[in-house]
Design a protein around this motif. Sequence first.
Motif, PDB file in Angstrom:
ATOM      1  N   GLU A 210       0.391  -1.660   0.195  1.00  0.00           N
ATOM      2  CA  GLU A 210       0.254   0.017  -0.181  1.00  0.00           C
ATOM      3  C   GLU A 210       1.367   1.211   0.286  1.00  0.00           C
ATOM      4  O   GLU A 210       1.873   1.159   0.473  1.00  0.00           O
ATOM      5  CB  GLU A 210      -0.841  -0.051   1.088  1.00  0.00           C
ATOM      6  CG  GLU A 210      -1.977  -1.193   1.481  1.00  0.00           C
ATOM      7  CD  GLU A 210      -2.958  -1.002   0.060  1.00  0.00           C
ATOM      8  OE1 GLU A 210      -3.370   0.372  -0.367  1.00  0.00           O
ATOM      9  OE2 GLU A 210      -3.354  -2.329   0.434  1.00  0.00           O
ATOM     10  N   LEU A 211       0.735   2.123  -0.465  1.00  0.00           N
ATOM     11  CA  LEU A 211       1.362   3.689  -0.363  1.00  0.00           C
ATOM     12  C   LEU A 211       1.328   4.191   0.616  1.00  0.00           C
ATOM     13  O   LEU A 211       2.088   4.864   1.020  1.00  0.00           O
ATOM     14  CB  LEU A 211       0.900   4.527  -1.531  1.00  0.00           C
ATOM     15  CG  LEU A 211       0.711   4.486  -3.460  1.00  0.00           C
ATOM     16  CD1 LEU A 211       0.490   5.034  -3.941  1.00  0.00           C
ATOM     17  CD2 LEU A 211       2.303   4.430  -3.609  1.00  0.00           C
ATOM     18  N   LYS A 245      12.570   0.561  -5.891  1.00  0.00           N
ATOM     19  CA  LYS A 245      11.190   1.368  -7.023  1.00  0.00           C
ATOM     20  C   LYS A 245      10.657   0.755  -7.576  1.00  0.00           C
ATOM     21  O   LYS A 245       8.931   0.713  -7.591  1.00  0.00           O
ATOM     22  CB  LYS A 245      12.830   1.324  -8.360  1.00  0.00           C
ATOM     23  CG  LYS A 245      13.668   2.268  -7.647  1.00  0.00           C
ATOM     24  CD  LYS A 245      14.347   3.307  -8.703  1.00  0.00           C
ATOM     25  CE  LYS A 245      15.043   1.509  -9.991  1.00  0.00           C
ATOM     26  NZ  LYS A 245      15.659   0.760  -8.791  1.00  0.00           N
ATOM     27  N   THR A 246      10.416  -0.811  -7.258  1.00  0.00           N
ATOM     28  CA  THR A 246       9.342  -1.828  -7.984  1.00  0.00           C
ATOM     29  C   THR A 246       7.893  -1.835  -7.272  1.00  0.00           C
ATOM     30  O   THR A 246       7.058  -1.737  -7.737  1.00  0.00           O
ATOM     31  CB  THR A 246       9.942  -3.207  -8.607  1.00  0.00           C
ATOM     32  OG1 THR A 246      10.579  -2.854  -9.563  1.00  0.00           O
ATOM     33  CG2 THR A 246       8.524  -3.828  -9.413  1.00  0.00           C
ATOM     34  N   THR A 247       8.026  -1.850  -6.190  1.00  0.00           N
ATOM     35  CA  THR A 247       7.827  -2.153  -5.138  1.00  0.00           C
ATOM     36  C   THR A 247       6.463  -0.749  -5.169  1.00  0.00           C
ATOM     37  O   THR A 247       5.406  -1.028  -5.163  1.00  0.00           O
ATOM     38  CB  THR A 247       8.088  -2.301  -3.916  1.00  0.00           C
ATOM     39  OG1 THR A 247       8.707  -3.031  -3.546  1.00  0.00           O
ATOM     40  CG2 THR A 247       6.826  -2.716  -2.609  1.00  0.00           C
ATOM     41  N   THR A 248       6.967   0.643  -5.279  1.00  0.00           N
ATOM     42  CA  THR A 248       6.575   1.844  -5.238  1.00  0.00           C
ATOM     43  C   THR A 248       5.873   1.665  -6.451  1.00  0.00           C
ATOM     44  O   THR A 248       4.658   2.059  -6.315  1.00  0.00           O
ATOM     45  CB  THR A 248       7.699   2.812  -5.010  1.00  0.00           C
ATOM     46  OG1 THR A 248       7.858   3.182  -4.281  1.00  0.00           O
ATOM     47  CG2 THR A 248       5.963   4.311  -5.523  1.00  0.00           C
ATOM     48  N   LYS A 254      -1.905  -0.922  -7.952  1.00  0.00           N
ATOM     49  CA  LYS A 254      -2.914  -1.093  -7.535  1.00  0.00           C
ATOM     50  C   LYS A 254      -3.598  -0.089  -6.927  1.00  0.00           C
ATOM     51  O   LYS A 254      -4.992  -0.864  -7.414  1.00  0.00           O
ATOM     52  CB  LYS A 254      -2.073  -2.302  -5.508  1.00  0.00           C
ATOM     53  CG  LYS A 254      -3.196  -2.370  -4.737  1.00  0.00           C
ATOM     54  CD  LYS A 254      -2.241  -3.330  -3.406  1.00  0.00           C
ATOM     55  CE  LYS A 254      -3.507  -3.715  -3.258  1.00  0.00           C
ATOM     56  NZ  LYS A 254      -3.042  -4.664  -1.841  1.00  0.00           N
ATOM     57  N   LEU A 255      -3.557   0.869  -6.536  1.00  0.00           N
ATOM     58  CA  LEU A 255      -4.553   2.205  -6.937  1.00  0.00           C
ATOM     59  C   LEU A 255      -4.921   2.847  -7.318  1.00  0.00           C
ATOM     60  O   LEU A 255      -6.132   2.577  -7.756  1.00  0.00           O
ATOM     61  CB  LEU A 255      -3.516   3.734  -6.310  1.00  0.00           C
ATOM     62  CG  LEU A 255      -4.189   4.823  -5.303  1.00  0.00           C
ATOM     63  CD1 LEU A 255      -4.997   4.358  -4.175  1.00  0.00           C
ATOM     64  CD2 LEU A 255      -3.543   5.845  -5.889  1.00  0.00           C
ATOM     65  N   LEU A 256      -4.410   2.582  -9.168  1.00  0.00           N
ATOM     66  CA  LEU A 256      -4.998   2.866 -10.232  1.00  0.00           C
ATOM     67  C   LEU A 256      -5.634   1.806 -10.572  1.00  0.00           C
ATOM     68  O   LEU A 256      -6.704   2.154 -11.674  1.00  0.00           O
ATOM     69  CB  LEU A 256      -3.519   3.305 -11.145  1.00  0.00           C
ATOM     70  CG  LEU A 256      -3.204   4.548 -10.625  1.00  0.00           C
ATOM     71  CD1 LEU A 256      -1.934   4.930 -11.622  1.00  0.00           C
ATOM     72  CD2 LEU A 256      -3.868   6.007 -10.697  1.00  0.00           C
TER      73      LEU A 256
END
Length: 476
Positions: A210-211, A245-248, A254-256
């Motif tokens: 999650e962000l 970076k990939t996790t971000t 996931k949000l979009l």
Amino acid sequence: MKNTDIFKIDPNALQAISSKLAWFYRIIPSGNANGVLHCFIDREKYKDRIEDEIELFLGKKILLESVDSNTIEDNLQIYFPENTKDTRQQNVYYHGDADSFLTHLISEAKSLKSSDIHVEIYEEKCRVRIRIDGVLVQRYILDKKQYPSLVNKIKVIANLDIAEKRLPQDGRILFEFKDEKFDIRVSVLPTLYGEKVVLRLLNNDTANIELTSLGFSDDDLKKYMESTKKRSGIILISGPTGSGKTTTLYATLKLLNNDERNITTIEDPIEYTLEGVNQVQLKENIGFNFSAALRTFLRQDPNIIMVGEIRDVDTANMAIRTALTGHLVLSTIHTNSAWGIISRLIDMNIPPFLIANTLNMAVAQRLVRLLCPHCKIESDSHGIVYPQKFKPYKAISAQYIARGCPECHNTGYKQRKAIYEVIIIDEELAELIKSGSISTPEMLEQKGIKTLSHNAFELFEKGETSLEEIYPLLMN
């Protein structure tokens, strides 16, 4: 008064577990019944699925009964006294067959949230190390006679040539054990004394990404979320390999991700799987690289495209073109800072006016290890020596330093947290880029943009990490 009278211990059961594991999990074996090892466990240590985790280590079924911490402490000091004060790294020698050891090793590494397993051979010994929170920790010493069979076992399940021992080889493993299922990238490298193997564990689970939990400050998270709401443009994240970076990017996808958007990714490798997102594996050996994939994606009616990495001029040009035609592009690039992204794109011969018109946001990130809460030690500020050019943002009266305990595998650190440098390319910055002013502008400070070193220092100030851990960031 000791509490040992409540424990009825079968001496034979004590042989089922090492002193190190007994102290790490705070368990006391009490007896065996019908092939099940009965154990007492510290009530504060008990958690969901811990039985599965311990079973992976012991290779047998267990039954746990929770008791109070003081009772466990007293019994540990009696039955496993040699480990009460010694928290140094201990070598665990393994003498099993290759099949069972490999399954155990991968499952153990996964349960410890390790990213890589290193299987290495030297003149006098063979060892296995696993990377936890970005640092390699030695776990096993192997008999040299067992080493070839272990390497061959890895090669077989990764579909590699067991007869080829002179050239490097790369392969993949789909690991399935109990309810676990994930991909492993395998790299075999011939060395002086034999073949070294590195297993990269790819985390397919996006449930906990999650962000809001990655490390963004409230202000930076708000800026980032606003940038992701644009229908076109480019969001670039910079940082070295292994900086998260990939996790971000996946937290962003996931949000979009919803039924109204067509999201396509091109990656090497595919580290996470996300339902509803069309994920494509890079295949450079047949000419299917990032730029070729982007050309194809434009005919797939995409809304959002994620490119694993901008490595070359062709990929950069295609990303710019894709953003200009009304698509939102997410990608990564290797630079030392967020503003350095602009310099890197200009070095790739991207015209400054195109960068200014398409770049929505530049982000730099790093991963910082957090001090283990179980063993960190408070110290005064007299021993604090900052890098020569760094000026602390405020005075520090005390600091915390790493010590090491079984909870953190004697590293002194437990888990990592991302820190960010977030720059929104607004009209003022866009004009600077168009004019060719690519040196770090004073305007960034005026806009209140916190650098990586500033955010790293804040973690140090709060006692969450050590000066030693953030020292390289303070030098930039």
